[in-house]
Each structure stands twice: as structure tokens, then as C-alpha cells.
Design a protein around this motif. Structure first.
Motif, short mmCIF file in Angstrom:
data_model
loop_
_atom_site.label_atom_id
_atom_site.label_comp_id
_atom_site.label_asym_id
_atom_site.label_seq_id
_atom_site.Cartn_x
_atom_site.Cartn_y
_atom_site.Cartn_z
N VAL A 31 -10.94 -4.34 -1.95
CA VAL A 31 -10.01 -4.30 -0.74
C VAL A 31 -11.17 -4.24 0.46
N ARG A 32 -12.04 -3.28 0.10
CA ARG A 32 -13.15 -3.30 1.36
C ARG A 32 -13.84 -4.37 1.60
N ASP A 38 -2.36 -4.68 3.00
CA ASP A 38 -2.79 -4.33 4.63
C ASP A 38 -3.94 -5.54 5.19
N SER A 88 -8.64 5.91 1.46
CA SER A 88 -9.16 5.41 0.19
C SER A 88 -8.89 4.11 -0.09
N THR A 89 -9.69 3.43 -0.65
CA THR A 89 -9.33 2.12 -1.25
C THR A 89 -10.39 1.64 -2.45
N THR A 90 -10.20 0.42 -2.72
CA THR A 90 -10.76 -0.14 -3.90
C THR A 90 -12.20 -0.90 -3.29
N ALA A 97 0.71 -1.10 0.09
CA ALA A 97 0.01 -0.04 0.03
C ALA A 97 0.79 1.24 -0.01
N ARG A 107 -4.22 8.05 3.01
CA ARG A 107 -3.32 6.84 2.93
C ARG A 107 -4.16 6.14 2.07
N ARG A 108 -3.46 5.28 1.18
CA ARG A 108 -4.04 4.39 0.36
C ARG A 108 -4.15 3.05 0.99
N ILE A 109 -5.33 2.46 1.24
CA ILE A 109 -5.36 1.07 1.93
C ILE A 109 -5.41 0.01 0.82
N GLY A 110 -4.40 -1.06 0.66
CA GLY A 110 -4.48 -2.11 -0.15
C GLY A 110 -4.55 -3.42 0.16
N GLN A 122 -11.09 0.49 7.42
CA GLN A 122 -12.05 0.92 6.33
C GLN A 122 -11.98 2.63 6.23
#
Length: 427
Positions: free
Chosen positions: A177-178, A129, A172-174, A111, A123-126, A168
Motif C-alpha cells: 500500500v505504501r 484508500d 499503519s499500512t503494508t 480499510a 487507523r489502518r490504511i489500505g 503515509q
């Protein structure tokens, strides 16, 4: 990026008394059995695994480790190599060996780091994580199979569920990933639920169940939904509520996952058979276990399955459930048959299942008029399981009461009394 230490492998080695050199020797012996040629691993190879410098050993080394430990590679903390995005789009084209061992799917690139000071970029959550959480989940699965039912395991499983939910809102995330974060949170809650069931803390188990069910719905993950509802069926069976047990287990069995994968169908049927046994339904018990066995034989071992499924459900577990059912039915010779078959096939890491199966075998032998053999069997249960695992403790107390009723005043009763007293003093 710095290598991440494989704390799961380190914990397994510590628990089983292995140094880097001794694990290398054991793996080399397994390689020789597999290939006919001695392996070339040494202590430095194992230290590279522990340090995370080698996150995914070569296929022969992985298979040797799985044979030595009885665990899939992902349950030992290893992480499959990244795959190209085309593989993510077409899972049916993945290599089966990789597919079977992957926890959630291929691991995406790490990430993005938190925004530099002075900026407001989130931050980008990927998937990295998610993968970090799944490594912790593998640790909990391993602890559960070793100790089972402990309050500490329940607490260790519940905490990361909240961490997964907090991610969550951490950036931000896709959608992919969510969904995986919700599935991870549900998986942790389901493990907390199971630890509470195993420890006979049913009020806590129900609270975990409600949370897990809501998270699983948000994830859309069929496998974790199956696990939660199947656990619920087991919980109600232990509580003496077979109607509720059937209803909960039917929810699991009616998921389309069971039509796609015969191994999930087999587990659902085997647990259905255990409920039929608790309900004193001999015909239903036999039919369910016949169907469970047939479904298991049809299952493709190369299919992808989550780590919790790979770590426990096999022929030994099917026989373990059959033992429980036939013991409840009073068919003690059949129960003893399944007990012996289970014990002969149990993988080394299934310490809790071994203790429960051994205790149930002692009950089956005693019920057939063999107090000496039954007592010798009961004495094989490790002291820590006898005193610290709620289910085992209760069953051994019931065994002692039945033994005293069967052979009052005998030398066998005296031996058991002294032996069990020594357990309690050591606790």
C-alpha cells in the motif's frame, strides 16, 4: 458499507449532455452492434451506476459504455470487483479483461475504520484508500483530455498528491500500500506537470517534474517513471531544446518496462520521432516512426496498463506525433496525411488533441498553397480551445500571420480576421 456515488460518470454525462435515459439508449445501440441483439438497459440501470449501487457493470454493458464514451471503464469511475488473495499472488492467471481495466490491481477490502473513541489504535490504511485516490486521478485524466493546459487542472492534480503523502503518516499500512500511495502521488504530480507543459508554464512544470521524479523512485513503479521522463522529453522539445529532450526520453525508453510491453516501447519511439522532427533529422524521424508502428502492432491489447495509457495512446496519437514531426521538417504532404488519419481515428473524449491536430492540419494545407482550404480547416477549431488553450492560441496566431503573408488583402484573410475577432470577443 454505503455505496459511493460514481461522480466521474456523472461528470462525463453532464459534459456530454446525456440523461440517464439517453445514455441507456446509446449503450443499448452499442450492445446491438456488438451482439446483434438489442440491449436491455434503461434509465434505472444508469441511475444504479451513478449511485454506486452497481460499481462494476456486466462485461457487455462495460464494452458498450467504452464504445459510447471512448474511455475504459475504470476511467469512467467504475471499480472492478474484489478478487481472492490468490489472484493477487499470481497476476499472470488473472482474467485478461479484468486485468486490462484495473488501475493498480485488485481492490482489497475497505480499510479499517478509525479507532473507536477512547482507544489509541491507529487507523489502518489500505488499498481502498489508494482506490479512492485513483478514482480522482481518472477524473483529472478526463478533464485533461477535454480541456488541457488549464491552471485549474494543474492545481486539481497537485492537491491530491499531498493528500496521498499525508496518508503515509495517517496510520499503519503494508509495504504494498505504501508503494501504491507513492505511485499515486507521483501520478498526480505528473498530471500537474503535463498541464503546466500544455499551458506553456515551463518553470512550474519543472518544479512538478522534480517532485514527481522523487516520488516515482520511492514507489518503484516503472509505468509512472516512464510517464514522467517521457513528459520531460516532450517539455524540452516544446522549449526548443532537442538534446535535453532526447536525453529525457531515453531515460523513459531504457526502462525495462519498454522491453516487457511493446506499447510503452511504441510510445517512447513515437515521441523520439517527434524530437527527431524538431531537430530536422528526416532519417531519424522516419526510422523512429517505422519502429513505433511495428511495436504498436506487436502490443497485446489484453495486457494490463495504467488508465492514463489506456485513455490516450493509440494509432491516432501515433499519427498526431508524426504530424508534429513532419510539420517541423517541412514535409507538408506527409504531415497532412497523418493529420487526416489522426482525425479519423480520434476517440470522442480527445477534444484537446482534436483542436491541436486541426490547427496543425490548417498549417500544413496553407504551406502547400491552399489558403481557402486551410482557413476553412482552422475555422473548425472550437472557440473555447482557440481562446483558452495556450498551445492552440499560439498556433492559430501563427496561422493568421502566415495567411496574411500568403494571401495579403484577400477575401480569405478578411474572413479569417473577422472570425478570429469574434472568438476573442466571446472569450
Amino acid at each position: 458499507m454505503d455505496a459511493t456515488r460514481n461522480t466521474v460518470l456523472e461528470a462525463w454525462m453532464t459534459e456530454h449532455g446525456h440523461s440517464s435515459n439517453s445514455l441507456a439508449e446509446a449503450a443499448n445501440s452499442a450492445i446491438e452492434r456488438l451482439t446483434g441483439r438489442p440491449g436491455g438497459l434503461d434509465g434505472s440501470s444508469v441511475r444504479a451506476w451513478k449511485a454506486g449501487r452497481v460499481a462494476w457493470p456486466k462485461s457487455t454493458a462495460r464494452k458498450a459504455l467504452e464504445d459510447v464514451t471512448g474511455l475504459p471503464a475504470v476511467a469512467l469511475g467504475f471499480v472492478p470487483r474484489d478478487r481472492p488473495s490468490s489472484a493477487l499472488a499470481s497476476p499472470q492467471q488473472e482474467d485478461p479483461d479484468m486485468k486490462r481495466r484495473t488501475l493498480v490491481g485488485s481492490i482489497a477490502a475497505a480499510a479499517a475504520a478509525a479507532a473507536a473513541p477512547g482507544t489509541t489504535s491507529p487507523r489502518r490504511i489500505g488499498m481502498s484508500d489508494v482506490n479512492r485516490l485513483n478514482r480522482r486521478f481518472a477524473e483529472i485524466i478526463a478533464s485533461d483530455h477535454r480541456y488541457g493546459g488549464q491552471l485549474g487542472i494543474e492545481q486539481r492534480a497537485a492537491a491530491p498528491a499531498d493528500e496521498a503523502l499525508n496518508l503515509q503518516n495517517a496510520g499503519s499500512t503494508t509495504q504494498r500500500v505504501r508503494s501504491n500511495l507513492y505511485a499515486s502521488a507521483a501520478a498526480f504530480r505528473s498530471s500537474a506537470m503535463w498541464a503546466a507543459i500544455d499551458g506553456r508554464r515551463y518553470s512550474d512544470a519543472k518544479a512538478h517534474m522534480r517532485e514527481a521524479q522523487a516520488l516515482a523512485e520511492m514507489s518503484g513503479d516503472q509505468a509512472i517513471k516512464f510517464r514522467i521522463w517521457s513528459h520531460a522529453g516532450t517539455m524540452y522539445r516544446h522549449m526548443g531544446r532537442p538534446s535535453d529532450a532526447f536525453a529525457a526520453n531515453d531515460v523513459a525508453r531504457n526502462l525495462h518496462l519498454t522491453r516487457r510491453d511493446p506499447l510503452f516501447a511504441s510510445l517512447g519511439l513515437a515521441r523520439q520521432g517527434a524530437i527527431h522532427g524538431a531537430a530536422r533529422d528526416l532519417t531519424g524521424t522516419r526510422r523512429a516512426f517505422e519502429q513505433a508502428q511495428d511495436a504498436m502492432l506487436r502490443a497485446d491489447p489484453a495486457d494490463y496498463r495504467p488508465v492514463w495509457m489506456l485513455a490516450f495512446y493509440d494509432q491516432a496519437e501515433l499519427d498526431h506525433l508524426a504530424l508534429s514531426a513532419y510539420l517541423a521538417l517541412g514535409d507538408y504532404p506527409t504531415a497532412e496525411f497523418h493529420a487526416h488519419r489522426c482525425l479519423s481515428a480520434l476517440r470522442p473524449h480527445m477534444a484537446r488533441s482534436r483542436a491541436i491536430t486541426t490547427t496543425r492540419l490548417a498549417h500544413a494545407q496553407l504551406a502547400q498553397g491552399a489558403p481557402e482550404a486551410a482557413t476553412a480547416t482552422a475555422m473548425k477549431v472550437p472557440a473555447d480551445a482557440a481562446t483558452q488553450h495556450a498551445r492552440v492560441t499560439r498556433m492559430l496566431q501563427e496561422f493568421g500571420a502566415a495567411l496574411r503573408a500568403t494571401a495579403p488583402g484577400s477575401a480569405t484573410v478578411q474572413a479569417w480576421t473577422e472570425y478570429s475577432a469574434a472568438w476573442r470577443m466571446a472569450a
